[in-house]
Write a protein that holds these residues in place. Structure first.
Motif, PDB file in Angstrom:
ATOM      1  N   HIS A  63       0.834  -1.210   0.000  1.00  0.00           N
ATOM      2  CA  HIS A  63       0.000   0.000   0.000  1.00  0.00           C
ATOM      3  C   HIS A  63       0.869   1.260   0.000  1.00  0.00           C
ATOM      4  CE1 HIS A  63      -3.984  -1.861   0.570  1.00  0.00           C
ATOM      5  NE2 HIS A  63      -3.342  -2.778   1.280  1.00  0.00           N
ATOM      6  N   GLU A  64       1.974   1.212   0.745  1.00  0.00           N
ATOM      7  CA  GLU A  64       2.853   2.386   0.834  1.00  0.00           C
ATOM      8  C   GLU A  64       3.691   2.573  -0.426  1.00  0.00           C
ATOM      9  OE1 GLU A  64       2.585   0.052   3.240  1.00  0.00           O
ATOM     10  OE2 GLU A  64       1.349   1.271   4.588  1.00  0.00           O
ATOM     11  N   THR A  65       4.131   1.477  -1.035  1.00  0.00           N
ATOM     12  CA  THR A  65       5.021   1.587  -2.203  1.00  0.00           C
ATOM     13  C   THR A  65       4.267   1.822  -3.511  1.00  0.00           C
ATOM     14  OG1 THR A  65       5.006  -0.830  -2.510  1.00  0.00           O
ATOM     15  CG2 THR A  65       6.749   0.087  -1.124  1.00  0.00           C
ATOM     16  N   LEU A  66       2.961   1.569  -3.500  1.00  0.00           N
ATOM     17  CA  LEU A  66       2.179   1.656  -4.735  1.00  0.00           C
ATOM     18  C   LEU A  66       2.275   3.007  -5.448  1.00  0.00           C
ATOM     19  CD1 LEU A  66       0.268  -0.002  -6.527  1.00  0.00           C
ATOM     20  CD2 LEU A  66      -1.644   0.827  -5.136  1.00  0.00           C
ATOM     21  N   SER A  69       4.158   6.103 -10.243  1.00  0.00           N
ATOM     22  CA  SER A  69       4.839   7.288 -10.781  1.00  0.00           C
ATOM     23  C   SER A  69       5.970   6.887 -11.723  1.00  0.00           C
ATOM     24  CB  SER A  69       5.393   8.141  -9.638  1.00  0.00           C
ATOM     25  OG  SER A  69       4.330   8.671  -8.856  1.00  0.00           O
ATOM     26  N   MET A  70       6.707   5.839 -11.358  1.00  0.00           N
ATOM     27  CA  MET A  70       7.794   5.361 -12.211  1.00  0.00           C
ATOM     28  C   MET A  70       7.251   4.829 -13.541  1.00  0.00           C
ATOM     29  SD  MET A  70      10.156   3.422  -9.368  1.00  0.00           S
ATOM     30  CE  MET A  70      11.382   2.904 -10.581  1.00  0.00           C
ATOM     31  N   LEU A 127      -3.109  -5.578  -6.137  1.00  0.00           N
ATOM     32  CA  LEU A 127      -3.267  -4.135  -5.948  1.00  0.00           C
ATOM     33  C   LEU A 127      -2.554  -3.345  -7.039  1.00  0.00           C
ATOM     34  CD1 LEU A 127      -2.838  -3.669  -2.088  1.00  0.00           C
ATOM     35  CD2 LEU A 127      -4.947  -3.544  -3.417  1.00  0.00           C
ATOM     36  N   LEU A 128      -1.345  -3.767  -7.364  1.00  0.00           N
ATOM     37  CA  LEU A 128      -0.567  -3.075  -8.386  1.00  0.00           C
ATOM     38  C   LEU A 128      -1.199  -3.231  -9.763  1.00  0.00           C
ATOM     39  CD1 LEU A 128       1.860  -1.464  -9.286  1.00  0.00           C
ATOM     40  CD2 LEU A 128       3.216  -3.577  -9.260  1.00  0.00           C
ATOM     41  N   SER A 129      -1.627  -4.427 -10.081  1.00  0.00           N
ATOM     42  CA  SER A 129      -2.267  -4.663 -11.373  1.00  0.00           C
ATOM     43  C   SER A 129      -3.553  -3.843 -11.505  1.00  0.00           C
ATOM     44  CB  SER A 129      -2.565  -6.157 -11.536  1.00  0.00           C
ATOM     45  OG  SER A 129      -3.218  -6.413 -12.758  1.00  0.00           O
ATOM     46  N   ARG A 130      -4.338  -3.806 -10.434  1.00  0.00           N
ATOM     47  CA  ARG A 130      -5.595  -3.043 -10.459  1.00  0.00           C
ATOM     48  C   ARG A 130      -5.340  -1.552 -10.645  1.00  0.00           C
ATOM     49  NH1 ARG A 130      -9.271  -3.009  -5.130  1.00  0.00           N
ATOM     50  NH2 ARG A 130      -7.455  -1.817  -4.415  1.00  0.00           N
ATOM     51  N   GLU A 131      -4.322  -1.030  -9.949  1.00  0.00           N
ATOM     52  CA  GLU A 131      -4.028   0.392 -10.059  1.00  0.00           C
ATOM     53  C   GLU A 131      -3.522   0.749 -11.457  1.00  0.00           C
ATOM     54  OE1 GLU A 131      -4.181   4.223  -8.464  1.00  0.00           O
ATOM     55  OE2 GLU A 131      -5.023   2.289  -7.827  1.00  0.00           O
ATOM     56  N   CYS A 132      -2.748  -0.160 -12.052  1.00  0.00           N
ATOM     57  CA  CYS A 132      -2.299   0.073 -13.432  1.00  0.00           C
ATOM     58  C   CYS A 132      -3.503   0.130 -14.372  1.00  0.00           C
ATOM     59  CB  CYS A 132      -1.349  -1.040 -13.868  1.00  0.00           C
ATOM     60  SG  CYS A 132       0.307  -0.924 -13.156  1.00  0.00           S
TER      61      CYS A 132
END
Length: 252
Positions: A62-65, A70-71, A95-100
């Motif tokens: 959650h913190e690194t997302l 941004s990268m 979480l990462l896939s969903r945010e992408c």
């Protein structure tokens, strides 16, 4: 121009299961996100991959997302790996896939190793329809989930640790019945890979006497459905000798 996220499976046991394409993607990426950099460094070293790594696990995702997004938006190519198998299958990655997806960033998942597919096929239980349960709840909601599984008609797949295997098998036997067919597959693709088939009662007895080790997948047979009774639509037109006396001209 936005970058791209690659989700890269790594071997669940045998390093020879790593695909050439997975190695190529990891070599060309700007950054590798690893569930445990110490575990992944063994794989990277074996294949000569020198791409920088950063931790990305369930305790910090959650913190690194935001920084990762941004990268990617700045054009970086990032690869995500877990300790073994395909990320997001009972491992960080969703979480990462969903945010992408929300941000319109391209995601590509490479085909490759995952533990439940060989376990399912090895089990000899029906494969055409199945449900993946992953790890069962440890406390809250566990009884409810077990009762749901009792009525599930499809083959079920559960991940479990060796320390909890006997307890879980015993609870499954109590809820689903001692005679429910099941399979316990351990150490997939490793030297000591084994598959034990039997009823839940038989598997409880076996693993009580033989302490299990390694990563474990439980495959459960679904609940048997009652066959539908065949209805003879002409029954009311037959006499006592079962001879059809139906008259096509007769109106219902």
């Amino acid at each position: 121009m936005a970058g791209k996220l690659y989700i890269v499976p790594t071997p669940v046991g045998n390093l020879e299961d790593m695909t050439p394409r997975a190695v190529s993607v990891l070599q060309k990426a700007h950054l590798i996100l690893a569930e445990d950099t110490r575990t992944s460094s063994v794989v990277m070293k074996h294949f000569g991959i020198e791409t920088p790594m950063r931790s990305h696990h369930k305790f910090n995702e959650h913190e690194t997302l935001p920084g990762i997004i941004s990268m990617l938006e700045a054009g970086d190519i990032i690869a995500l790996v877990s300790d073994a198998g395909t990320p997001a299958i009972s491992d960080p990655g969703f979480l990462l896939s969903r945010e992408c997806r929300r941000k319109g960033i391209e995601v590509e998942t490479l085909p490759g190793a995952t533990a439940f597919v060989p376990a399912l096929v090895n089990s000899g239980l029906p494969c055409e329809r199945f449900v993946f349960e992953g790890f069962l709840p440890q406390k809250k909601g566990r009884a409810t989930r077990l009762n749901e599984l009792k009525e599930q008609p499809r083959t079920m797949i559960i991940y479990e640790s060796p320390m909890r295997l006997v307890k879980t098998l015993a609870q499954l036997a109590e809820t689903l019945g001692n005679d429910r067919e099941a399979s316990v597959v351990r150490e997939i693709s490793k030297m000591h890979n084994t598959t034990h088939n039997g009823t839940l009662a038989e598997l409880v007895e076996y693993f009580t006497a033989n302490t299990p080790r390694g990563e474990i997948v439980i495959v459960l047979a679904g609940k048997e459905t009652q066959p539908t009774a065949k209805v003879d639509k002409y029954a009311r037109f037959k006499n006592k000798n079962n001879i059809n006396i139906y008259n096509e001209n007769e109106q219902d």
